[in-house]
Design a protein around this motif. Structure first.
Motif, PDB file in Angstrom:
ATOM      1  N   VAL A 169      -7.051   3.179  -2.629  1.00  0.00           N
ATOM      2  CA  VAL A 169      -6.440   3.987  -1.635  1.00  0.00           C
ATOM      3  C   VAL A 169      -5.852   5.097  -2.497  1.00  0.00           C
ATOM      4  N   TYR A 196     -17.076   7.786   5.374  1.00  0.00           N
ATOM      5  CA  TYR A 196     -16.839   7.092   4.187  1.00  0.00           C
ATOM      6  C   TYR A 196     -16.905   5.676   4.331  1.00  0.00           C
ATOM      7  N   PHE A 202      -1.860   3.066   7.131  1.00  0.00           N
ATOM      8  CA  PHE A 202      -3.020   1.962   7.230  1.00  0.00           C
ATOM      9  C   PHE A 202      -3.274   1.068   6.412  1.00  0.00           C
ATOM     10  N   ALA A 242      -2.941   7.069   5.261  1.00  0.00           N
ATOM     11  CA  ALA A 242      -3.566   6.169   4.385  1.00  0.00           C
ATOM     12  C   ALA A 242      -2.738   5.084   3.935  1.00  0.00           C
ATOM     13  N   ILE A 269     -12.975   8.140   9.647  1.00  0.00           N
ATOM     14  CA  ILE A 269     -13.361   7.536   8.239  1.00  0.00           C
ATOM     15  C   ILE A 269     -14.782   7.052   8.295  1.00  0.00           C
ATOM     16  N   SER A 291     -10.419   0.205   2.625  1.00  0.00           N
ATOM     17  CA  SER A 291      -9.693   0.705   1.625  1.00  0.00           C
ATOM     18  C   SER A 291     -10.449   1.640   0.700  1.00  0.00           C
ATOM     19  N   GLU A 308      -2.856  13.177   5.236  1.00  0.00           N
ATOM     20  CA  GLU A 308      -3.741  12.325   4.957  1.00  0.00           C
ATOM     21  C   GLU A 308      -3.423  11.056   4.118  1.00  0.00           C
ATOM     22  N   ARG A 346     -12.231   9.206   1.042  1.00  0.00           N
ATOM     23  CA  ARG A 346     -11.656  10.440   1.850  1.00  0.00           C
ATOM     24  C   ARG A 346     -10.697  11.132   1.301  1.00  0.00           C
ATOM     25  N   ILE A 349     -11.262   4.981   2.346  1.00  0.00           N
ATOM     26  CA  ILE A 349      -9.909   5.886   2.542  1.00  0.00           C
ATOM     27  C   ILE A 349      -9.578   6.589   1.383  1.00  0.00           C
ATOM     28  N   TYR A 398      -8.346   6.512  13.656  1.00  0.00           N
ATOM     29  CA  TYR A 398      -8.447   6.676  12.189  1.00  0.00           C
ATOM     30  C   TYR A 398      -9.839   5.978  11.571  1.00  0.00           C
TER      31      TYR A 398
END
Length: 192
Positions: free
Chosen positions: A76, A13, A163, A160, A10, A131, A156, A137, A134, A6
């Motif tokens: 997030v 990002y 996570f 998120a 990302i 964060s 997604e 993204r 994420i 993961y």
């Protein structure tokens, strides 16, 4: 291993969030250097939060954890709004860190600043920056979904949130413990 995969997915990002944060911090530092009245005004605002230090340590820790978790959750979850909130979180936090860094280095010195930031910052800052990444993204996927219907926004968002709950929140808890119990010791040592 899903955790590493993961993070790899990302990484672009994450790079953007790191660049935004540190560019904003540098801007805040330079703005305070060019106009020290800005730094004084921000420090006055932050002094209004001084009442927190009068609370029992456990309450301080809980408040720090809750504040940081809320900021990360907003970065997030509100990233779905085209990534605007994560951008604002990165920039505003960066500017604040830059201004406070200028003020502290002028009054107390670099060692004092490092003692006040590093112990908990090495845990907290990566959690915050991830964060933000994420959220960026999610914002990107939201835009792609609106433009051409391409993207699994639901999947997604679930990844998120997972996570955030299982990786970010524990790191923020550890950072809050360090900030409450270890950072003050580091500051007192640096003050001698």
């Amino acid at each position: 291993m899903k955790f590493i995969a993961y993070l790899r997915s990302i990484r672009g990002y994450i790079a953007v969030s790191v660049i935004l944060f540190f560019a904003a911090a540098a801007s805040g530092f330079m703005a305070a250097e060019q106009n020290p009245a800005i730094a004084e005004e921000w420090m006055k605002e932050l002094q209004m939060l001084k009442w927190i230090t009068d609370l029992p340590p456990l309450m301080i820790m809980i408040l720090i954890f809750a504040k940081n978790l809320l900021a990360c959750a907003m970065a997030v979850l509100l990233g779905v709004g085209a990534g605007i909130v994560p951008l604002l979180v990165a920039i505003s936090n960066g500017i604040l860190v830059g201004i406070v860094s200028y003020q502290v280095t002028q009054k107390e010195g670099v060692l004092y600043l490092l003692a006040g930031i590093l112990p908990h910052g090495i845990v907290e800052l990566p959690a915050v920056l991830v964060s933000i990444a994420i959220g960026l993204r999610l914002g990107h996927i939201f835009i792609m979904t609106v433009i051409d219907g391409d993207g699994d926004l639901g999947g997604e968002a679930r990844a998120a949130i997972s996570f955030l709950m299982y990786r970010v929140a524990p790191l923020l808890f550890v950072a809050a413990v360090i900030e409450t119990f270890i950072t003050p010791l580091a500051i007192s040592l640096a003050s001698r």
